[in-house]
Design a protein around this motif. Structure first.
Motif, PDB file in Angstrom:
ATOM      1  N   LEU A  82       0.841  -1.186   0.000  1.00  0.00           N
ATOM      2  CA  LEU A  82       0.000   0.000   0.000  1.00  0.00           C
ATOM      3  C   LEU A  82       0.882   1.243   0.000  1.00  0.00           C
ATOM      4  O   LEU A  82       2.071   1.175   0.299  1.00  0.00           O
ATOM      5  CB  LEU A  82      -0.873   0.014   1.249  1.00  0.00           C
ATOM      6  N   VAL A  83       0.272   2.351  -0.317  1.00  0.00           N
ATOM      7  CA  VAL A  83       0.974   3.615  -0.200  1.00  0.00           C
ATOM      8  C   VAL A  83       1.412   3.790   1.252  1.00  0.00           C
ATOM      9  O   VAL A  83       0.636   3.535   2.160  1.00  0.00           O
ATOM     10  CB  VAL A  83       0.050   4.769  -0.624  1.00  0.00           C
ATOM     11  N   GLY A  84       2.651   4.165   1.446  1.00  0.00           N
ATOM     12  CA  GLY A  84       3.146   4.368   2.799  1.00  0.00           C
ATOM     13  C   GLY A  84       3.683   3.094   3.426  1.00  0.00           C
ATOM     14  O   GLY A  84       4.054   3.078   4.589  1.00  0.00           O
ATOM     15  N   SER A  85       3.785   2.019   2.651  1.00  0.00           N
ATOM     16  CA  SER A  85       4.259   0.780   3.242  1.00  0.00           C
ATOM     17  C   SER A  85       5.783   0.724   3.264  1.00  0.00           C
ATOM     18  O   SER A  85       6.360  -0.241   3.740  1.00  0.00           O
ATOM     19  CB  SER A  85       3.688  -0.411   2.474  1.00  0.00           C
ATOM     20  N   GLY A  86       6.437   1.713   2.727  1.00  0.00           N
ATOM     21  CA  GLY A  86       7.886   1.784   2.869  1.00  0.00           C
ATOM     22  C   GLY A  86       8.659   1.382   1.629  1.00  0.00           C
ATOM     23  O   GLY A  86       9.853   1.144   1.696  1.00  0.00           O
ATOM     24  N   ARG A  87       7.999   1.349   0.488  1.00  0.00           N
ATOM     25  CA  ARG A  87       8.689   0.900  -0.721  1.00  0.00           C
ATOM     26  C   ARG A  87       9.623   1.980  -1.253  1.00  0.00           C
ATOM     27  O   ARG A  87      10.772   1.712  -1.599  1.00  0.00           O
ATOM     28  CB  ARG A  87       7.652   0.530  -1.787  1.00  0.00           C
ATOM     29  N   THR A  88       9.112   3.205  -1.294  1.00  0.00           N
ATOM     30  CA  THR A  88       9.942   4.309  -1.754  1.00  0.00           C
ATOM     31  C   THR A  88      11.193   4.425  -0.888  1.00  0.00           C
ATOM     32  O   THR A  88      12.294   4.672  -1.369  1.00  0.00           O
ATOM     33  CB  THR A  88       9.136   5.616  -1.697  1.00  0.00           C
ATOM     34  N   GLU A  89      10.977   4.221   0.403  1.00  0.00           N
ATOM     35  CA  GLU A  89      12.086   4.316   1.343  1.00  0.00           C
ATOM     36  C   GLU A  89      13.200   3.343   0.966  1.00  0.00           C
ATOM     37  O   GLU A  89      14.385   3.681   1.031  1.00  0.00           O
ATOM     38  CB  GLU A  89      11.553   3.972   2.734  1.00  0.00           C
ATOM     39  N   GLU A 119       9.320   9.148  -7.608  1.00  0.00           N
ATOM     40  CA  GLU A 119       7.879   9.041  -7.535  1.00  0.00           C
ATOM     41  C   GLU A 119       7.174  10.340  -7.949  1.00  0.00           C
ATOM     42  O   GLU A 119       6.195  10.317  -8.686  1.00  0.00           O
ATOM     43  CB  GLU A 119       7.594   8.732  -6.070  1.00  0.00           C
TER      44      GLU A 119
HETATM   45  N1  LIG Z   1       9.527  13.247   4.182  1.00  0.00           N
HETATM   46  C1  LIG Z   1       9.050  12.391   5.116  1.00  0.00           C
HETATM   47  N2  LIG Z   1       9.008  12.806   6.396  1.00  0.00           N
HETATM   48  C2  LIG Z   1       8.531  11.970   7.344  1.00  0.00           C
HETATM   49  N3  LIG Z   1       8.089  10.734   7.091  1.00  0.00           N
HETATM   50  C3  LIG Z   1       8.097  10.281   5.843  1.00  0.00           C
HETATM   51  C4  LIG Z   1       8.581  11.090   4.794  1.00  0.00           C
HETATM   52  N4  LIG Z   1       8.482  10.384   3.646  1.00  0.00           N
HETATM   53  C5  LIG Z   1       7.957   9.209   3.974  1.00  0.00           C
HETATM   54  N5  LIG Z   1       7.713   9.125   5.285  1.00  0.00           N
HETATM   55  C6  LIG Z   1       7.151   7.993   5.992  1.00  0.00           C
HETATM   56  O1  LIG Z   1       7.955   6.859   5.709  1.00  0.00           O
HETATM   57  C7  LIG Z   1       7.136   5.708   5.534  1.00  0.00           C
HETATM   58  C8  LIG Z   1       7.411   5.016   4.227  1.00  0.00           C
HETATM   59  O2  LIG Z   1       7.025   5.884   3.171  1.00  0.00           O
HETATM   60  P1  LIG Z   1       7.302   5.568   1.637  1.00  0.00           P
HETATM   61  O3  LIG Z   1       7.097   6.817   0.907  1.00  0.00           O
HETATM   62  O4  LIG Z   1       8.600   4.860   1.529  1.00  0.00           O
HETATM   63  O5  LIG Z   1       6.136   4.517   1.313  1.00  0.00           O
HETATM   64  P2  LIG Z   1       5.729   3.869  -0.064  1.00  0.00           P
HETATM   65  O6  LIG Z   1       5.333   2.508   0.186  1.00  0.00           O
HETATM   66  O7  LIG Z   1       6.724   4.095  -1.115  1.00  0.00           O
HETATM   67  O8  LIG Z   1       4.475   4.678  -0.370  1.00  0.00           O
HETATM   68  P3  LIG Z   1       4.211   5.574  -1.619  1.00  0.00           P
HETATM   69  O9  LIG Z   1       3.552   4.717  -2.564  1.00  0.00           O
HETATM   70  O10 LIG Z   1       3.387   6.698  -1.112  1.00  0.00           O
HETATM   71  O11 LIG Z   1       5.528   6.057  -2.094  1.00  0.00           O
HETATM   72  C9  LIG Z   1       5.715   6.209   5.633  1.00  0.00           C
HETATM   73  O12 LIG Z   1       5.262   5.918   6.930  1.00  0.00           O
HETATM   74  C10 LIG Z   1       5.791   7.698   5.456  1.00  0.00           C
HETATM   75  O13 LIG Z   1       4.795   8.342   6.228  1.00  0.00           O
END
Ligand SMILES: Nc1ncnc2c1ncn2[C@@H]1O[C@H](COP(=O)(O)OP(=O)(O)OP(=O)(O)O)[C@@H](O)[C@H]1O
Ligand SMILES: Nc1ncnc2c1ncn2[C@@H]1O[C@H](COP(=O)(O)OP(=O)(O)OP(=O)(O)O)[C@@H](O)[C@H]1O
Ligand SMILES: [Mg+2]
Ligand SMILES: [Mg+2]
Lengths: 327, 334, 492, 334
Positions: free
Chosen positions: C282-289, C329
C-alpha cells in the motif's frame, strides 16, 4: 592645518611630540573622553579617528572611549546615548549630520557633559561647548582663487572649468561648491560642469572618465577630495589628456607628492586637515579639566575655532609634506 | 497536433539549442531595443561626443570591471544562489595584491595573488553554503562584512598605490590594441569564456539543473554540493580578475573599491532575464543589462544632469526598459 | 446541464483542442478518456477558468458560461481536483482545504470553525486520522491527494472535475473515492472523471467521452457496455494486444544487488541480472524508502551489496557512477527541470557520456533524445520543446527515458507508469522487459497490483515497513497479493 | 494509506496550530540561543553597563525604526517578493513630511503625510509588480533610486529640521512611559499587529499561499495580483511609520535617512528563518534576527572595537548565529 599656533594651543598635533610650552600638558585630573565619528571608510575620516586616538594616548590622564563608527544616523545616536550613560567627562563628536544629531548633543549637554563639536556643526549653539572644524566654504574659495587667477593670467576667456564634488548630500559639499562658485565669479568665470563622486578612488575614476568624454577640451578642474583624486588622476593619465591643470582638496600626502613631482596635471591642493581631531581631543581635555589655553589671554577655551584652508603648490609643498595624511 | 504546428514552435537561431528558446530571444530583443533607444537619445542630445570611438571605448572600460563580476554572478544566480560579497572580495583581492610585500614580486605575482585571494574567498563562501548549509544570502553577507574588514586591516584603511616598478599592471588600462585598451579585451574574453562554459559544457548544463531543481539534480546523479561550491569559487575568481582590472584602472588597491557592486551586478543579471530563483538565464542578457546601466550613467554625465534628477530618471528608465521585456506572472519570482 | 461545443484552444505551436464537444448531465459520472496529450487536462482547465478558449461556447444550466478566473468558476459551482498536486506546503491541512473561502469574521479567520469543517470533510472521505492542523508539507503524496479532494468537496459544487485523482492512490483508497463519487451523483452533482485505468472507468462511469489528438472522437458512450477493445482503439487508433510482454526464457544471471535488513529488520532480498523484481504494497508501506536507501538518497539502517561487495550508499552521485538509476515518484518535485527542454531532461543523468573533457557533444545528445522520444512515443515528438509544455503522461515518459541512456546496471523505478495511458504503457512494459533481457536488473515499485504481477519475475510484498512475502510472480495472483497487503491494515 | 502511517508523519507540538511547527520552534530556539550568547558576552565584557535599563532601552530604540520596516518586509518576503526600496521610501516620507509647507499644518498632518507617502510609494511598487508584471527586485530597485532622487530634489539635499512648534512629534522619542520612550511602544504595537494580521487573519494566511505556491493560490480563487499589490502597500505603510520614528529620533527629515536599510531588513528577515522564495517565515523570527544584529552593534559600541575588527567579528558572528540554526539542504534557496 591645525598646528598653526593661532588655532590650537601649544603642540603640533599629529606628531606625537608632546613638547609642552605652557602648563597645559601637565597631568591633571583623570578624564574620560568619549569619541564618535562616521565610519572610517575614507582616508580623511580614517585619519581623523587615528589622530584622535594617537593624541589621546599621549596623555596619561585621558581615558579614551571611542564608540563604533557608523554611517547610520540612528546607530550614531545610540552610540552617543551609550556614552552619555557611561557618564564620560567630555564628548568629541563628529556627527554624520549636525542637524540630525543635534538633539542627542543637546541631551549630552543637558546631562552636564561638555561636547566638543568636530567639523560638521550642530545648528544649535546650546548643543556644544566648543566647535572646531575646517572651513569648507573657504576651501572652495581657495580653489576658486587659484584657478581664477591662473586662467586670468593666461588670458583665457570662457574657460571650461570642471568640478568633481564629493558626496552630494553632505552640507560640506554644498559649502565647498558655493565657495568655489563665488570665488570664480570674481573673475567672471563659472563652472561648466560638475558631478559628484562618493569620496572613493573608484567613483572618482568613473566620474572623471565620463567627464573627460563629455568635454573634449578642459581648462581647469577642481576635485574636492584627494582620496578620490587618485582615481581621477588615473583616469586622466589613461586618457592621455594634459591640456588642463587640476586642483585637489583636503591635502593628502599622496597629492602633495604628485604636486612635488610635477609630472601630472595636479598643480595644487587646498587643505582641510584631519589634524583638527587631535586638537579636538586636546580641547576636550582642557574643557573637562577646567583649564584654558595658555597662549591666549582667555581663561576658558574659546567657543569656536575655524581652521584656515591653505593652498599648497609646488613652491610651498616642502613645508606641508610632513603634515599630509596618508589616504 | 500536426507537424507544421510544431515547426512553428521549434526555435532556430543562436540560442536555439540551449533549451532557452523563443522567450530567451524575445527577452534579448527587448534589451537590445532599450539599448538602441538609449543610444538614440545619446546621438540626439550629444551628437558631437556620444558616438565617438573614445566615448564608446570609455563606456566599455567602465563596464569592464563590474562586467567580469556580472559573469560570475550570472553563474551563481542561475545555480540558485546569490553572492553579496563580490564587491568586498574584489576590494580584498586588490588590497592583498598591492601590499608592499606582494608588490616586491612584480606584476605577475600581483595578478596571481588577486586571482588566488578571489578564488579562495569564493571557495569559503561555497564551503559555508554547500557543506555548512548556510543560506547563500547570509553566508555571502557575512563574507561581505568580513572581507571588507580584513581589507581595511590589511591596508590600514589607506589607498595603496601600484608602485612605479609594477606599471606593467597599469598598462592593461593604458596600452591599446586597435585603439582599444587591453582591459576591454580581457572583459570580452571573460564574457566569451563564460558563455562557452555555460552553454557548451557539462558544467554549464549542471548549473541550470542545480538551480532549476536541486532535488532533481541530486537524484539524477549530480553532486549538487560540490557543484554549488564550485559556482561560488568561480564567482570569486571573477572578483579576482575584476580586482586586477580595477588596479589597472585606478592604479590602486583599496578597501573602498567595489562598494555596492553586488547590487549593480545582481540588478544587471536580473534585468538580463535571469530569475533569482535559479535555473534560467543567459550571459548575454546579463551583459546587455549591464550595458544599459552603464549607458544610462554615461548619458547623464555627458548631458550634465545633476544626481537627483539622474536618480529619478534612472528609476523611470529601469521601469521602461523592463516593461519592454514584460514577463508574465507565472514566471514571477523575486 | 453542461454543454461545451466547438472548443478550440491553441498554445504556441500546438492546437491542444480542436473543436471539442462535451455534454454532461446532472447527477452523472462522466468519464474523459484519451491518450497522453490528448487534451483532457486542457479541456477541464477551460472549465475551471484557468485557460480561456479561443473558440467555442459553453452553457451551464442553460445559461452562457465564460469563466474569467478560477474564482469565477468556483463561484459558479465548478470545483476541480487538478492533475498536478497544487497545495501550499507551508499551510495547515485545514487552511489548504479552505483556501480562498476561509470562514472569517471581519477578516479574522475563524480557525476553530475551519478545523471543524476540515475534520468533517476528511471524515467524509474516510480519513479522520489526517489532522486539520498538520502542515501539508509534511504529508505523504497520497495524503496530499486526499487533501486535494477534500478541498474540492469543501465547495458547494454542482460539478466536480477530477483529473487523474487515482494516480497517487492505492487500491483501498480508490474504493473510498468511488463511494464519495456515488454519494455526490446521488445528490445530483455531476462528476467529470479522468483516468487512464479502464477498469475504474468501467466501475464508476456512466458515460464516456473519448478525445484523440485534441478532437472528440466519441461523445457519450455508455461506460459499462462498451467493450474495452473498442475504447482502446478509439483512443489510440489501433488495437493494443497482449499487455504484458513475455517473461525471459533464460534464468536470471549473477546477483547485482543484495540488501540486508535495509530500513528495517527482515527486509533482505536481492536482484539479479536480467531480473525484474516488483515491490507490492500500500501507499506508505515503505517501498519508496527502500529505493531511496539503496540509491543513497536517504539515510537508512541496513547493508547494501553491489555485485557481492558491500557499499556505503553515500549520495546519489556515487550510486549513479556505480551504474544505478532512480526514476522517482514525484516527477515535478523530484525529477523534472521544468524550464529545460525534453532533451536536457533526458540526458541529465548521463551528461559525462555526451561530453569530452567537459565539452558537450550536442548533436549526439539531440540524436539520442530523438531516438528515445520515438521509442517511448513522447508527444509532441519534438525534444527541443520545454518539458513543461508537455502533458503529464509525456513528462513521465521523459523521466523514464533519462535512465534508458547509457549503460545502467540496475534501475530503480518508483511508480513508472503513473499517469501514462494504456497504449504507451504497453510500450513501456516492452521497453523495461527488453532492458532486462539485455541483462539489466530492475527493482520496480507500483501501486497497481496487476502491473507488479504482470511485469515482474519476482514479487516482494511489503506491509507497514516489513517485507512479509517473497515469491515468483507466476506463483501469485491478484487476490492473494491484495489479501496480504491489506491484511489488518484497513482502518476499522 | 493506513492510519498508523499517517500518524507517524503527523507532528505534534506547541505551535502545531499555527501551521509552522517543529521546525519553526527549533529555528527560534537557535535564534534565542544566539541572543542569549550575545547577552552573555555583554554581561562578561561590560558588567557595569550592559544590563542597565537605559542600555536595554537604547537597544530597543535603535531597533525600533528598522524593526517596523522589518515587519513589512517579512510580509513581502513571505508573499514571495522582495522590497529594496524601504530605506528610500522612508527617506522620501520623512522629507515630504518635514517640508515647510507640510509643517505648517502641525504634527498630526505630518504623521498623516508620512504614512500616505509611504503607502502611496508602496502602492506604486505593488502596481508595477502585480499589474505591470515587473520582477519585484527590479521594480523596487527602480523605486529605490527614484524615491531617493525625489527626496533629494524636494529637500534640495538639505537636512530639514522639525520646527519648534511641531515638537509634539519629537516627543515620541523623548517622552517616556514607565521609563520607556513612546517610540518603543509604537514598535511593539506594530510587531503585535503584524503578528496578529499574519497569523490570525485571512489576509495573513493567504500571504503564505501567495508566496508558497502562487499558482495554487490562484486556482483556489485568490486574487493573487491584488494581494501582491496590497503586500507592497503594507510594506510602504511600514516605511511611513518608520519615517515618523526617524523624524522623532533625529528631529529631521533627510534624503539620506535609511541608507542601506533594505539590506539590514532583508538580512534580519532571512536570519529569522524566512525563505527568500516565499511561503514560509514568522514575524517573531524576523524580530529576533533584527535584535541579534542590534545587539551585535550595541556590544561593539560598548566595547569600542575598531571598525575593521568589528567587521571581521560581525561576519564571523553572523556565520555562527546561523550555524546555530542550520537548515537542511532541501530548504536551501537564496
Ligand atoms: N519526508 C518524510 N518525512 C517523514 N516521514 C516520511 C517522509 N516520507 C515518507 N515518510 C514515511 O515513511 C514511511 C514510508 O514511506 P514511503 O514513501 O517509503 O512509502 P511507499 O510505500 O513508497 O508509499 P508511496 O507509494 O506513497 O511512495 C511512511 O510511513 C511515510 O509516512
Ligand atoms: N502551457 C502549455 N503550453 C504549451 N502547450 C501545452 C501547455 N499545456 C498543455 N500543452 C499541450 O497541450 C496538449 C494537451 O495537453 P493536456 O495536458 O491537456 O493532455 P492530457 O490529455 O491531460 O494528457 P495526460 O493524460 O498526459 O495528462 C499537449 O500536447 C501539451 O503538450
Ligand atoms: Mg492531463
Ligand atoms: Mg512510494
Amino acid at each position: 592645518t591645525s598646528n598653526e599656533p593661532a588655532a590650537t594651543a601649544n603642540s603640533p598635533a599629529p606628531a606625537p611630540a608632546a613638547t609642552a610650552t605652557g602648563g597645559n600638558d601637565q597631568p591633571g585630573t583623570k578624564v574620560v573622553i568619549g569619541f564618535s565619528a562616521p565610519a572610517a571608510d575614507h582616508g580623511w575620516i580614517a585619519a581623523i579617528a587615528k589622530n584622535a586616538e594617537a593624541t589621546a594616548k599621549q596623555y596619561p590622564d585621558i581615558e579614551f572611549k571611542p564608540v563604533e563608527p557608523t554611517n547610520d544616523i540612528n546607530a550614531q545616536i545610540s552610540a552617543v546615548e551609550s556614552l552619555i550613560q557611561a557618564k564620560v567627562n567630555a564628548l568629541v563628536l563628529l556627527p554624520n549630520d549636525g542637524q540630525q544629531l543635534n538633539q542627542v548633543a543637546l541631551a549630552a549637554t543637558a546631562a552636564g557633559i561638555p561636547v566638543i563639536n568636530l567639523d560638521r556643526i550642530f545648528p544649535d549653539k546650546l548643543a556644544y561647548r566648543t566647535w572646531i572644524g575646517g572651513d569648507n566654504y573657504g576651501m572652495g574659495v581657495a580653489a576658486g582663487h587659484y584657478i581664477g587667477k591662473k586662467l586670468k593670467d593666461k588670458g583665457v576667456s570662457n574657460p571650461v572649468i570642471v568640478e568633481i564634488q564629493g558626496i552630494a548630500t553632505l552640507p560640506l559639499t554644498q559649502d565647498r561648491s558655493k565657495g568655489f562658485e563665488d570665488a570664480l565669479k570674481t573673475y567672471g568665470f563659472s563652472v561648466t560642469a560638475k558631478q559628484d563622486a562618493q569620496f572613493t578612488v573608484e567613483t572618482g575614476n568613473e566620474v572623471a572618465t565620463s567627464l573627460l568624454q563629455a568635454h573634449k577640451k578642459i581648462d581647469a578642474m577642481w576635485n574636492h577630495d584627494d582620496d578620490q583624486g587618485v582615481g581621477v588622476l588615473a583616469a586622466i593619465k589613461e586618457s592621455g589628456r594634459n591640456e588642463f591643470f587640476m586642483v585637489g582638496g583636503a591635502g593628502s600626502a599622496n597629492a602633495m607628492r604628485e604636486i612635488q613631482a610635477g609630472s601630472s596635471v595636479l598643480e595644487a591642493t587646498v587643505t582641510y586637515s584631519p589634524t583638527m581631531a587631535s586638537s579636538a581631543i586636546k580641547l576636550a581635555r582642557l574643557v573637562a579639566q577646567g583649564k584654558g589655553m595658555t597662549d591666549l589671554v582667555e581663561t576658558q577655551v574659546p567657543q569656536s575655532i575655524t581652521l584656515a584652508s591653505e593652498t599648497i603648490t609646488k613652491e610651498n609643498v616642502e613645508k606641508y609634506l610632513p603634515l599630509g595624511f596618508e589616504s | 497536433m500536426t507537424s507544421p504546428d510544431l515547426k512553428k514552435a521549434a526555435p532556430s537561431g543562436l540560442l536555439g539549442r540551449t533549451g532557452l528558446t523563443g522567450l530567451g530571444q524575445a527577452r534579448h530583443l527587448g534589451l537590445v531595443a532599450a539599448l538602441v533607444l538609449l543610444a538614440a537619445v545619446g546621438l540626439v542630445t550629444r551628437p558631437d561626443t556620444f558616438a565617438t570611438t573614445s566615448n564608446l571605448v570609455s563606456i566599455l572600460s567602465l563596464a569592464a570591471t563590474i562586467g567580469v563580476i556580472t559573469v560570475g554572478m550570472t553563474f551563481v544566480i542561475i545555480g540558485g544562489g546569490i553572492d553579496l560579497s563580490v564587491g568586498a572580495i574584489m576590494a580584498l583581492a586588490s588590497v592583498w595584491a598591492t601590499t608592499l610585500a606582494t608588490q616586491e614580486f612584480g606584476p605577475f605575482v600581483m595578478v596571481l595573488c588577486a586571482l588566488l585571494v578571489g578564488t579562495g574567498a569564493g571557495l569559503v563562501n561555497g564551503l559555508l553554503i554547500s557543506y555548512g548549509r548556510l543560506v547563500p544570502f547570509i553566508a555571502t553577507l557575512a563574507m561581505l562584512v568580513a572581507a571588507r574588514g580584513l581589507a581595511q586591516r590589511m591596508s590600514d584603511r589607506k589607498t595603496q598605490l601600484v608602485q612605479a616598478e609594477n606599471t606593467a599592471l597599469v598598462e592593461l588600462s593604458t596600452t591599446r590594441w586597435l585603439g582599444i585598451p587591453l582591459l576591454v579585451f580581457i572583459f570580452a574574453l571573460v564574457v566569451a569564456l563564460g558563455w562557452v562554459v555555460l552553454n557548451r559544457t557539462t558544467f554549464g548544463r549542471r548549473t541550470y539543473a542545480v538551480g532549476g531543481n536541486p532535488e532533481a539534480a541530486r537524484l539524477a546523479g549530480i553532486n549538487v554540493r560540490r557543484h554549488t561550491m564550485l559556482l561560488y569559487a568561480l564567482s570569486g575568481l571573477c572578483c579576482g580578475i575584476a580586482a586586477v582590472l580595477i588596479m589597472a584602472r585606478t592604479t590602486t588597491g583599496s578597501s573602498t573599491h567595489g562598494d555596492l557592486y553586488e547590487l549593480d551586478a545582481i540588478a544587471a543579471v536580473i534585468i538580463g532575464g535571469t530569475l533569482l530563483t535559479g535555473g534560467r538565464g543567459t550571459i548575454i542578457g546579463s551583459i546587455l543589462g549591464l550595458l544599459i546601466f552603464t549607458l544610462i550613467t554615461n548619458l547623464f554625465i555627458l548631458n550634465g544632469l545633476n544626481t537627483s534628477d539622474q536618480l529619478i530618471a534612472k528609476g523611470l528608465i529601469i521601469v521602461v526598459a523592463v516593461l519592454l521585456q514584460r514577463r508574465n506572472l507565472k514566471e514571477r519570482t523575486l | 446541464m453542461l454543454e461545451m461545443r466547438g472548443i478550440v484552444k491553441e498554445f504556441p505551436g500546438v492546437r491542444a483542442l480542436d473543436h471539442v464537444d462535451l455534454l454532461v448531465r446532472a447527477g452523472e459520472a462522466h468519464c474523459l478518456l484519451g491518450q497522453n496529450g490528448a487534451g483532457k487536462s486542457t479541456l477541464i482547465k477551460i472549465l475551471a477558468g484557468v485557460h480561456r478558449p479561443d473558440e467555442g461556447t459553453i452553457t451551464f444550466n442553460g445559461a452562457d458560461y465564460r469563466p474569467s478566473s478560477p474564482l469565477h468558476a468556483l463561484r459558479a459551482g465548478f470545483a476541480t481536483i487538478y492533475q498536478e498536486l497544487d497545495l501550499v506546503d507551508g499551510l495547515s491541512v485545514a487552511e489548504n482545504i479552505l483556501l480562498g473561502h476561509e470562514p472569517a469574521r471581519l477578516g479574522f479567520s475563524l480557525r476553530g470553525r475551519a478545523n471543524a469543517v476540515a475534520r468533517q470533510v476528511l471524515a467524509r472521505l474516510g480519513h479522520p486520522e489526517i489532522r486539520p492542523t498538520t502542515e501539508v508539507g509534511r504529508l505523504s503524496p497520497a495524503a496530499k491527494q486526499i487533501v486535494s479532494m477534500a478541498r474540492a468537496l469543501s465547495h458547494e459544487a454542482k460539478l466536480i472535475v477530477m483529473d487523474e485523482p487515482s494516480a497517487a492512490l492505492a487500491h483501498d483508497e480508490v474504493a473510498n473515492l468511488f463511494r464519495i463519487i456515488r454519494e455526490l451523483t446521488a445528490q445530483g452533482v455531476a462528476v467529470i472523471y479522468i483516468s487512464h485505468r479502464l477498469e475504474e472507468i468501467r466501475e464508476i462511469g456512466d458515460r464516456v467521452t473519448v478525445l484523440k489528438d485534441g478532437r472528440t472522437v466519441e461523445v457519450g458512450l455508455p461506460a459499462r457496455d462498451t467493450p474495452t477493445d473498442r475504447l482502446v482503439s478509439l483512443m489510440t487508433g489501433r488495437t493494443v494486444e497482449y499487455l504484458f510482454p513475455p517473461r525471459a526464457s533464460r534464468p536470471p544471471g549473477q546477483e547485482i544487488l543484495r540488501v540486508e535488513d535495509l530500513t528495517g529488520p527482515g527486509v533482505s532480498f536481492s536482484v539479479r541480472e536480467g531480473e525484474i523484481v516488483g515491490l507490492a504494497g500500500l501507499v506508505g508501506s515503505g517501498r519508496t524508502e527502500i529505493l531511496e536507501a539503496v540509491y543513497g538518497a536517504r539515510r537508512a539502517a541496513g547493508r547494501v551489496y553491489l555485485h557481492g561487495r558491500q557499499v556505503r550508499p553515500g549520495e546519489p552521485h556515487t550510486m549513479v557512477r556505480r551504474g544505478l538509476g532512480l526514476a522517482p515518484e514525484e516527477r515535478k518535485a523530484q525529477a523534472l527541470l521544468l524550464d529545460q527542454s525534453v532533451t536536457a531532461n533526458i540526458t541529465l543523468g548521463s551528461l559525462p557520456g555526451f561530453a569530452r573533457l567537459g565539452w558537450l557533444d550536442r548533436a549526439r545528445e539531440a540524436e539520442e533524445a530523438r531516438r528515445l522520444a520515438d521509442l517511448l512515443a513522447i508527444r509532441p515528438p519534438d525534444p527541443e520543446r520545454p518539458i513543461k509544455t508537455l502533458s503529464g503522461g509525456n513528462q513521465q515518459k521523459a523521466v523514464l527515458a533519462r535512465w534508458l541512456v547509457g549503460n545502467r546496471r540496475l534501475l530503480l523505478l518508483d511508480e513508472p507508469t503513473r499517469g501514462v495511458d494504456v497504449g504507451a504503457r504497453a510500450e513501456l512494459y516492452a521497453v523495461i522487459r527488453r532492458l532486462a533481457d539485455q541483462g539489466i536488473g530492475v527493482l520496480l515499485v507500483s501501486s497497481e497490483v496487476p502491473e507488479v504481477l504482470g511485469l515482474s519475475d519476482r514479487v516482494l510484498v511489503m506491509r507497514e515497513g516489513a517485507l512479509i512475502h517473497q515469491a515468483d510472480a507466476a506463483e501469485l495472483d491478484e487476490h492473494a497479493v491484495l489479501d496480504m497487503i491489506m491484511q489488518g491494515s484497513l482502518t476499522p
